[in-house]
Design a protein around this motif. Structure first.
Motif, PDB file in Angstrom:
ATOM      1  N   ALA A  83       0.808  -1.227   0.000  1.00 12.87           N
ATOM      2  CA  ALA A  83       0.000   0.000   0.000  1.00 12.87           C
ATOM      3  C   ALA A  83       0.835   1.269   0.000  1.00 12.87           C
ATOM      4  CB  ALA A  83      -0.954  -0.008   1.191  1.00 12.87           C
ATOM      5  N   ALA A  84       1.870   1.320   0.818  1.00 11.14           N
ATOM      6  CA  ALA A  84       2.691   2.536   0.886  1.00 11.14           C
ATOM      7  C   ALA A  84       3.357   2.810  -0.455  1.00 11.14           C
ATOM      8  CB  ALA A  84       3.726   2.414   1.991  1.00 11.14           C
ATOM      9  N   ALA A  85       3.880   1.768  -1.091  1.00  6.20           N
ATOM     10  CA  ALA A  85       4.533   1.944  -2.386  1.00  6.20           C
ATOM     11  C   ALA A  85       3.531   2.416  -3.442  1.00  6.20           C
ATOM     12  CB  ALA A  85       5.195   0.641  -2.820  1.00  6.20           C
ATOM     13  N   ARG A  86       2.301   1.866  -3.397  1.00 10.89           N
ATOM     14  CA  ARG A  86       1.283   2.288  -4.372  1.00 10.89           C
ATOM     15  C   ARG A  86       0.942   3.764  -4.207  1.00 10.89           C
ATOM     16  NH1 ARG A  86      -1.363  -2.735  -3.123  1.00 10.89           N
ATOM     17  NH2 ARG A  86      -2.783  -1.577  -1.757  1.00 10.89           N
ATOM     18  N   LEU A  87       0.745   4.187  -2.961  1.00 13.97           N
ATOM     19  CA  LEU A  87       0.375   5.582  -2.737  1.00 13.97           C
ATOM     20  C   LEU A  87       1.541   6.506  -3.076  1.00 13.97           C
ATOM     21  CD1 LEU A  87      -1.592   7.729  -1.834  1.00 13.97           C
ATOM     22  CD2 LEU A  87      -0.916   7.293   0.543  1.00 13.97           C
ATOM     23  N   ALA A  88       2.758   6.101  -2.738  1.00 19.76           N
ATOM     24  CA  ALA A  88       3.920   6.921  -3.074  1.00 19.76           C
ATOM     25  C   ALA A  88       4.030   7.110  -4.584  1.00 19.76           C
ATOM     26  CB  ALA A  88       5.195   6.287  -2.518  1.00 19.76           C
ATOM     27  N   GLU A  89       3.803   6.053  -5.326  1.00 19.31           N
ATOM     28  CA  GLU A  89       3.852   6.156  -6.786  1.00 19.31           C
ATOM     29  C   GLU A  89       2.781   7.116  -7.292  1.00 19.31           C
ATOM     30  OE1 GLU A  89       3.811   3.279 -10.774  1.00 19.31           O
ATOM     31  OE2 GLU A  89       3.293   2.447  -8.797  1.00 19.31           O
ATOM     32  N   ARG A  90       1.589   7.022  -6.710  1.00 18.98           N
ATOM     33  CA  ARG A  90       0.487   7.886  -7.139  1.00 18.98           C
ATOM     34  C   ARG A  90       0.796   9.360  -6.840  1.00 18.98           C
ATOM     35  NH1 ARG A  90      -3.062   4.684  -5.336  1.00 18.98           N
ATOM     36  NH2 ARG A  90      -3.793   5.680  -3.442  1.00 18.98           N
ATOM     37  N   LEU A  91       1.330   9.631  -5.658  1.00 17.07           N
ATOM     38  CA  LEU A  91       1.640  11.017  -5.303  1.00 17.07           C
ATOM     39  C   LEU A  91       2.819  11.542  -6.120  1.00 17.07           C
ATOM     40  CD1 LEU A  91       1.103  11.245  -1.444  1.00 17.07           C
ATOM     41  CD2 LEU A  91      -0.527  11.482  -3.309  1.00 17.07           C
ATOM     42  N   GLY A  92       3.755  10.645  -6.424  1.00 16.34           N
ATOM     43  CA  GLY A  92       4.859  11.059  -7.274  1.00 16.34           C
ATOM     44  C   GLY A  92       4.390  11.478  -8.647  1.00 16.34           C
ATOM     45  N   GLU A  93       3.459  10.726  -9.208  1.00 14.06           N
ATOM     46  CA  GLU A  93       2.903  11.073 -10.516  1.00 14.06           C
ATOM     47  C   GLU A  93       2.076  12.353 -10.441  1.00 14.06           C
ATOM     48  OE1 GLU A  93       0.703   7.610 -11.502  1.00 14.06           O
ATOM     49  OE2 GLU A  93       2.465   6.441 -12.109  1.00 14.06           O
ATOM     50  N   ARG A  94       1.385  12.527  -9.324  1.00 10.31           N
ATOM     51  CA  ARG A  94       0.475  13.668  -9.179  1.00 10.31           C
ATOM     52  C   ARG A  94       1.224  14.960  -8.882  1.00 10.31           C
ATOM     53  NH1 ARG A  94      -3.897  12.277  -4.886  1.00 10.31           N
ATOM     54  NH2 ARG A  94      -4.411  10.717  -6.487  1.00 10.31           N
ATOM     55  N   HIS A  95       2.261  14.875  -8.044  1.00 13.18           N
ATOM     56  CA  HIS A  95       2.920  16.095  -7.560  1.00 13.18           C
ATOM     57  C   HIS A  95       4.419  16.155  -7.850  1.00 13.18           C
ATOM     58  CE1 HIS A  95      -0.750  17.027  -5.349  1.00 13.18           C
ATOM     59  NE2 HIS A  95      -0.710  15.839  -4.769  1.00 13.18           N
ATOM     60  N   GLY A  96       5.009  15.048  -8.231  1.00 13.63           N
ATOM     61  CA  GLY A  96       6.445  15.044  -8.482  1.00 13.63           C
ATOM     62  C   GLY A  96       7.294  14.806  -7.261  1.00 13.63           C
ATOM     63  N   GLY A  97       6.697  14.800  -6.072  1.00 13.43           N
ATOM     64  CA  GLY A  97       7.426  14.576  -4.829  1.00 13.43           C
ATOM     65  C   GLY A  97       6.589  14.977  -3.641  1.00 13.43           C
ATOM     66  N   VAL A  98       7.148  14.829  -2.445  1.00  9.37           N
ATOM     67  CA  VAL A  98       6.480  15.239  -1.216  1.00  9.37           C
ATOM     68  C   VAL A  98       7.460  16.066  -0.384  1.00  9.37           C
ATOM     69  CG1 VAL A  98       4.894  13.276  -1.146  1.00  9.37           C
ATOM     70  CG2 VAL A  98       7.112  13.119   0.010  1.00  9.37           C
ATOM     71  N   ASP A  99       6.905  16.857   0.529  1.00 10.34           N
ATOM     72  CA  ASP A  99       7.728  17.749   1.350  1.00 10.34           C
ATOM     73  C   ASP A  99       7.748  17.353   2.825  1.00 10.34           C
ATOM     74  OD1 ASP A  99       8.383  20.040  -0.671  1.00 10.34           O
ATOM     75  OD2 ASP A  99       6.235  19.622  -0.908  1.00 10.34           O
ATOM     76  N   ILE A 100       6.636  16.829   3.319  1.00 10.14           N
ATOM     77  CA  ILE A 100       6.546  16.457   4.733  1.00 10.14           C
ATOM     78  C   ILE A 100       5.794  15.143   4.849  1.00 10.14           C
ATOM     79  CG2 ILE A 100       5.637  17.086   7.010  1.00 10.14           C
ATOM     80  CD1 ILE A 100       5.731  20.029   6.079  1.00 10.14           C
ATOM     81  N   VAL A 101       6.375  14.193   5.575  1.00 11.49           N
ATOM     82  CA  VAL A 101       5.709  12.925   5.861  1.00 11.49           C
ATOM     83  C   VAL A 101       5.809  12.658   7.351  1.00 11.49           C
ATOM     84  CG1 VAL A 101       5.674  10.437   5.471  1.00 11.49           C
ATOM     85  CG2 VAL A 101       6.254  11.985   3.588  1.00 11.49           C
ATOM     86  N   PHE A 102       4.670  12.427   7.981  1.00  8.01           N
ATOM     87  CA  PHE A 102       4.630  11.943   9.361  1.00  8.01           C
ATOM     88  C   PHE A 102       4.176  10.490   9.345  1.00  8.01           C
ATOM     89  CE2 PHE A 102       4.275  16.440  10.784  1.00  8.01           C
ATOM     90  CZ  PHE A 102       5.201  16.403  11.829  1.00  8.01           C
ATOM     91  N   ASN A 103       5.057   9.585   9.755  1.00  4.76           N
ATOM     92  CA  ASN A 103       4.673   8.187   9.930  1.00  4.76           C
ATOM     93  C   ASN A 103       4.132   8.033  11.352  1.00  4.76           C
ATOM     94  OD1 ASN A 103       4.856   5.234   8.998  1.00  4.76           O
ATOM     95  ND2 ASN A 103       5.817   5.220  11.018  1.00  4.76           N
TER      96      ASN A 103
END
Length: 274
Positions: free
Chosen positions: A67-87
Motif C-alpha cells: 500500500a505505501a509503495a502504491r500511494l507513493a507512486e500515485r503522489l509522485g505522478e500527481r505532484h512530483g514529490g512530497v515535502d513532509i511525511v509523518f509516519n
C-alpha cells in the motif's frame, strides 16, 4: 506548493498533526489525511476547520505490504514529490492484550509499516523535505537488556531491521521472549526498532540529505491524554493531542537543525539512542 502526508490520521495525534499542518501551511499546499477506513477518512476530512492548506483523504493501510509503495507512486505522478511525511500509524494495545495473540498484527502496523513508509516515501522527498517517524523515548537501548543491544545498534539495511523485528515477533508468539531477555512491555522493542530504522536510513542518506536540506528523524511527542494511554497510566494532566502535536509540527516546519538528523527528538532536544 508543498505536499504533506500523515499516516494513521483519522484520530488522536495523527488528526491533530493534519489540523496543525493545514493551519500552518498555505492555501496552495495540500495535506493528505490517510487511514485504513474510507468512512473514517471521509468524516475526518469533512470535520477539518476551514482555511489554510487543502486537506485530501487517501486510503493507506500500512499493514498492507504494497500500500505505501502504491500511494507513493500515485503522489509522485500527481505532484512530483512530497515535502513532509509523518509516519504516525500505530496499533494500540492495552494491558489485557496477550502479546502472543497480537504479535503479527502489531509488528505489521508499527514496525513493518514504518519501514515500508521509509522505503516508499524517502525517495520522494524534495529539497528541504522532512520525514518524521512518531516514536517514543522508550525507543532507546537504555530500556533493552545489554545482550540484545547489538540487534539494533547498527543494522546496515532496513531488511536487517525487519529481520530483527521478525525474530522478536516469533519469540513473542512461541513464548520464548522473556527467556531471551526481551522486555514484557511490547512497546519497548517496537519503538527501539522504529528508531533503529530511522537511524539506518539516515546513515545511508546523510551526505546527500545534508546537501539538500532534508531531515529524517524520529520524534517522541511525550505522554498524551488519550483513552488508550489512560489504560496504562494516569494521563489526566497530560497534554491533548493538539498540544502534543506542536513540537512535532515545529520539527517539520521550522528551519532544519542538522543535529536532529537521524536522531530521536523530544521537544526539540535529542534523546541519545545508546
Amino acid at each position: 506548493m508543498r505536499i504533506a502526508l500523515v499516516t494513521g490520521a483519522t484520530q488522536g495525534l495523527g488528526l491533530a498533526l493534519v489540523e496543525g499542518l493545514a493551519a500552518r501551511m498555505t492555501a496552495e499546499d495540500t495535506v493528505y489525511l490517510t487511514g485504513r477506513d474510507l468512512g473514517r477518512i471521509s468524516r475526518a476530512v469533512e470535520g477539518m476547520p476551514a482555511g489554510g492548506a487543502r486537506v485530501r483523504g487517501e486510503l493507506l493501510d500500512v499493514a498492507d505490504p504494497e500500500a505505501a509503495a502504491r500511494l507513493a507512486e500515485r503522489l509522485g505522478e500527481r505532484h512530483g514529490g512530497v515535502d513532509i511525511v509523518f509516519n504516525n500509524a500505530v496499533m494500540r494495545v492495552g494491558p489485557d492484550d496477550d502479546p502472543r495473540e497480537i504479535a503479527d498484527t502489531y509488528t505489521e502496523v508499527n514496525n513493518f509499516g514504518t519501514t515500508r513508509v521509509l522505503r516508499a516515501f524517502g525517495p520522494l522527498l524534495r529539497d528541504g523535505g522532512r520525514l518524521v517517524v512518531v516514536a517514543s523515548s522508550l525507543g532507546t537501548l537504555h530500556h533493552l537488556a545489554p545482550v540484545l543491544h547489538r540487534r539494533f545498534s547498527g543494522p546496515a539495511t532496513l531488511d536487517e531491521v525487519d529481520r530483527q523485528v521478525a525474530a522478536w515477533r516469533d519469540a513473542l508468539k512461541d513464548g520464548s521472549a522473556r527467556a531471551g531477555a526481551w522486555p514484557g512491555f511490547v512497546n519497548i522493542p517496537s519503538k527501539i526498532a522504529q528508531v533503529a530504522a530511522v537511524r539506518t536510513v539516515a546513515a545511508q542518506r546523510r551526505e546527500q540529505d545534508a546537501e539538500r536540506g532534508i531531515l529524517i528523524a524520529a520524534a517522541c511527542p511525550g505522554m498524551i491524554n488519550t483513552p488508550t494511554s489512560g489504560l496504562w497510566w494516569d494521563v489526566s494532566t497530560a497534554p491533548s493531542p493538539a498540544r502534543a502535536a506542536i513540537a512535532l509540527l515545529d520539527l517539520a516546519l521550522d528551519p532544519n537543525k542538522p543535529g536532529h538528523y537521524g536522531e530521536l527528538v523530544r521537544h526539540g532536544e535529542v534523546v541519545p539512542f545508546d
